[in-house]
Design an enzyme around this catalytic site. Structure first.
Site, PDB file in Angstrom:
ATOM      1  CB  CYS A   1      -2.604   0.974 -18.301  1.00  0.00           C
ATOM      2  SG  CYS A   1      -3.526  -0.502 -17.859  1.00  0.00           S
TER       3      CYS A   1
ATOM      4  N   GLY B   1      -2.251  -4.941 -19.150  1.00  0.00           N
ATOM      5  CA  GLY B   1      -1.926  -4.756 -17.737  1.00  0.00           C
ATOM      6  C   GLY B   1      -0.713  -5.635 -17.472  1.00  0.00           C
ATOM      7  CB  THR B   2       2.814  -5.275 -18.478  1.00  0.00           C
ATOM      8  OG1 THR B   2       2.950  -3.934 -18.019  1.00  0.00           O
ATOM      9  CG2 THR B   2       2.540  -5.300 -19.964  1.00  0.00           C
TER      10      THR B   2
ATOM     11  CG  HIS C   1      -1.790   1.183   1.343  1.00  0.00           C
ATOM     12  ND1 HIS C   1      -1.477   2.261   2.137  1.00  0.00           N
ATOM     13  CD2 HIS C   1      -2.954   1.495   0.733  1.00  0.00           C
ATOM     14  CE1 HIS C   1      -2.425   3.176   2.021  1.00  0.00           C
ATOM     15  NE2 HIS C   1      -3.338   2.734   1.181  1.00  0.00           N
TER      16      HIS C   1
END
Lengths: 515, 515
Positions: free
Chosen positions: B463, B397-398, B101
């Site tokens: 992205c 979304g790599t 986080h």
């Protein structure tokens, strides 16, 4: 009908429904019996069984050995329950999916299991269970049908497995017709012997982790994991080595003349430790915590273990080589040894592991062996050309390959979103039961093409559970694999399915014709 | 030099090292200062900061608002700490990896962060910390360097970011040279405005989950998750809708004239619930337990949420459509809306979600929008041809695609086996920092080929965090993507890297030439 010249052998083989054959290999509920299911769970391992409810493994062992038929009923099972699982006629759990401990062990033993039965609750204090509203006590009789997931209160008439001479004759014809070899997944000499009885042509997957789970070995395994340095770790491993060697010797002897693929340690180490609140001291609790993972499926497991702590795989290679040498000395026949590294994604991993394997084996006796790898990650499929350089064989692990390709954790999918997908028709079939041919299968095709482009004669098989499912076997045939490997009890089915796939290629359609 | 006609604009652009540029965009430690690191952690978010140690978010907020420079020091951070993170100059955590986080939030805010610093221990009772043997109290000064992972006791001279006119001029030249568009990942109107300032040509990824984490919304989100049926769930969602709409309006206004890709809810629902021991009652504890997963990365998340509980995505679609209509009414200009469904693996998933999106939008105002999908599962790459039928755009979304293709859980790999792989040279580079071109990249190539074979004009972008890494940007250029999207602070770097990739294609080599 063949005897009467009414149909050809080919037609006879083509007409048998492999699904029905799977049922025939296990006891089942008498089709004429009227039964009402009190609850339903997952059909985790086929076959039906009736017996008295027992609520713990010790009781199961005790009563089972005394000749009683018992059904072990648990919230879930753990490796500590193994002695009870062995003696039970069937297993029923309230919790866990198709890959839960109970399900996997039951399938390996060819024993009925209903898992994840949500309508079941257990009161261990009162020694009672509640199932679909009915309350039962330990000792009351229950019937489970692992083929359908049904749980029935009371005894039910069962029909025994129907393996007869006709059946053997037809499987013999199937063997003449098929091109795919059929191996079995087996971890013990007993399973290996059973596999051979069912016609397996070798072992495609011998997992080595269950060997460490046995009661007398687990404490040593835990010492190894808790070791404060390499030296201490090696000391524990030295004590495990003779046990591994003994296991391997038994398996090699049971499989004399046939290849045995041994997979080196695969699961994350935390699977061998107790839950944190059962740790015996603060140091163990600390170690358990440090090994905890957010996504253990994608964590420190498979060949990553062998690269981080080479002494573990070295011990296993030594045990394999010593066992092979001992068996050859004893029987005069050299076992056909195949050493398999799991979860390889990069050629460099296998490069190093192959060197380690060869160097370690060279320090021991001179034996013949192959070194290969599981293909169970999408990256391994994509770069099969590079990986093939260091591999004598590939074995598709389609369970893990399905999990990573689809992004489905089997434990989290079955009973949850996957079940909804199947109910709602988003998916037509469960990709863990039958291979997702256009997704996972296409990655396999890429792997075969690229692997063979780099090494045309590389041996390629499959050792996931799909290896015993007829449509997946047919797909493997079309893909040009060399063999499929499945649980011993599914070997006859795979032999038949492989023959039907070969026939289909020649234009003889399976089943469709009807009786 | 260009002014003096010594080199061409192309050469000027080619000669800048994008890595150095990234440093220039953040404050850094004065290269002439003599510093000694007391400990090291992960370089989780670039830039350096000095400030007084504070041990909780409330104190950080209070002192930060009072004008003090503070470093928030925590075991780990949670969404509850967000008010403290906003006011802190930098963040230091003892626990967690590059996707923890603290790390993710810090990168989003362009704020320095050192995460997973093992040499750090915190005593909350005594309000002290120990770092590499030294004991410090709350209020003592600490310096962190998020570019190197260094933690230094005491203040250090910092050099401010050096964005000047020359720099703007060169980026202007880069824009003329590049073919790839550059977008930003931004979840708030503030981030969107910042992204635009840095030259972003749209938003490639607007995550919607952070919007539910805000203090006044989380309780409603929890009500939604705890709802006993669809009706109750819809009632909670109705209360969330105006908040979502407000967020979207702000983002659309900040991005007027530029496309905005909004990703519908992605994380598993249990991420919005407290840990089991903080549950407010037995019912919530039960719900938390039932949502627990063995491998949440591969569980009930992404579009699986939208298929299981369509009312969630319906609410989001309504909020998007209403926001777009409101902004058009207010400004006279229609936002360029792109609705993105995450974690699609099967064409049938997107088929249904597209129908739901269109049906829901039709019930609201008439606006223009595109419907597309993330490509972040190996299966989505393999079957991009089928998926393209229902998609106006693809966005790779790599991060997740790397996790599934390699079987690496980022949280479990970094600091553990992946770190060892990098130290031992099994891998040369961290595949989460720079794209694994021969593995993940080859799957992307397959996806582009197959997707465009079915729909030649499909818009394709990326992205993942790789969208701001120079080598990965160059790879995306060669792959023929339409755009890359990265965090706002990396946009200038991506603009430069995209230009260098275009130049390299024309034979003008980057950097190599030297100054």
């Amino acid at each position: 009908m063949v005897d009467e010249d009414l149909i050809s052998r080919e037609e006879a083989v083509a007409r048998i429904d492999p699904g029905q054959l799977d049922q025939l290999l296990h006891p089942r509920i008498d089709p004429n019996a009227e039964v009402e299911a009190a609850a339903r769970g997952l059909n985790a391992s086929p076959g039906a069984a009736s017996g008295k409810i027992v609520l713990d493994a010790d009781t199961a062992e005790e009563r089972g050995k005394a000749g009683e038929d018992v059904i072990l009923v648990r919230w879930e099972t753990t490796p500590d329950d193994i002695h009870g699982l062995i003696e039970a006629k069937g297993i029923l759990t309230a919790h866990g999916g198709m890959t839960s401990h109970a399900a996997v062990v039951a399938r390996g033993m060819g024993k009925p299991c209903v898992a994840g039965c949500e309508g079941l609750s257990i009161d261990l204090d009162k020694r009672t269970i509640a199932i679909g509203g009915e309350k039962l006590s330990e000792g009351d009789v229950l019937t489970i049908d692992g083929g359908s997931g049904k749980v029935i209160v009371g005894p039910v008439d069962l029909v025994p497995p129907q393996i007869n001479e006709d059946f053997e004759t037809i499987l013999g014809w199937a063997d003449e017709l098929r091109r795919l070899k059929v191996r079995a997944n087996a971890d013990t000499p007993e399973d290996a012997a059973k596999a051979r009885e069912f016609g397996a042509q070798g072992i495609g997957l011998c997992r080595t982790e269950h060997m460490f789970m046995a009661e007398n070995r687990l404490p040593v395994m835990r010492e190894m994991i808790m070791a404060s340095g390499e030296e201490e770790r090696r000391a524990a491993l030295d004590r495990l080595l003779p046990h591994q060697q003994e296991d391997f010797e038994g398996i090699f002897e049971a499989m004399a003349g046939l290849p045995v693929t041994i997979r080196l340690l695969d699961p994350p180490l935390h699977e061998f430790l107790p839950p944190p609140d059962e740790a015996k001291d603060e140091r163990m609790r600390e170690r358990i915590r440090s090994l905890q993972e957010s996504n253990p499926m994608l964590g420190t497991r498979g060949c990553r273990l062998g690269l981080l702590w080479p002494e573990i795989y070295e011990m296993q290679v030594r045990a394999i080589v010593r066992a092979a040498a001992a068996v050859e000395e004893r029987t005069g026949e050299a076992p056909l040894v195949e050493i398999m590294h799991p979860l390889v994604g990069f050629a460099e991993e296998l490069h190093r592991l192959r060197s380690m394997t060869v160097a370690t084996a060279n320090e021991e006796r001179e034996i013949e062996y192959l070194v290969g790898t599981m293909i169970e990650l999408p990256r391994a499929c994509i770069r099969a050309d590079e990986i093939a350089e260091y591999a004598d064989f590939f074995s598709f692990g389609t369970n893990d390959l399905t999990q990573t390709t689809l992004g489905f954790s089997r434990d989290d999918a079955e009973g949850k979103f996957l079940t909804r997908y199947l109910e709602d028709g988003v998916l037509e079939r469960n990709p863990f039961e039958t291979l997702d041919q256009s997704g996972v299968g296409d990655l396999m095709r890429i792997a075969v093409d690229r692997g063979r482009s780099a090494k045309p004669d590389i041996k390629v098989g499959i050792c996931g559970e799909h290896g015993g499912e007829p449509d997946s076997v047919a797909f493997c045939h079309r893909l040009g694999l060399d063999y499929v490997s499945c649980s011993p009890y599914r070997v006859p089915l795979a032999r038949l399915a492989a023959a039907q796939a070969a026939l289909a290629e020649r234009g003889v359609e399976a089943v469709a014709a009807g009786g």
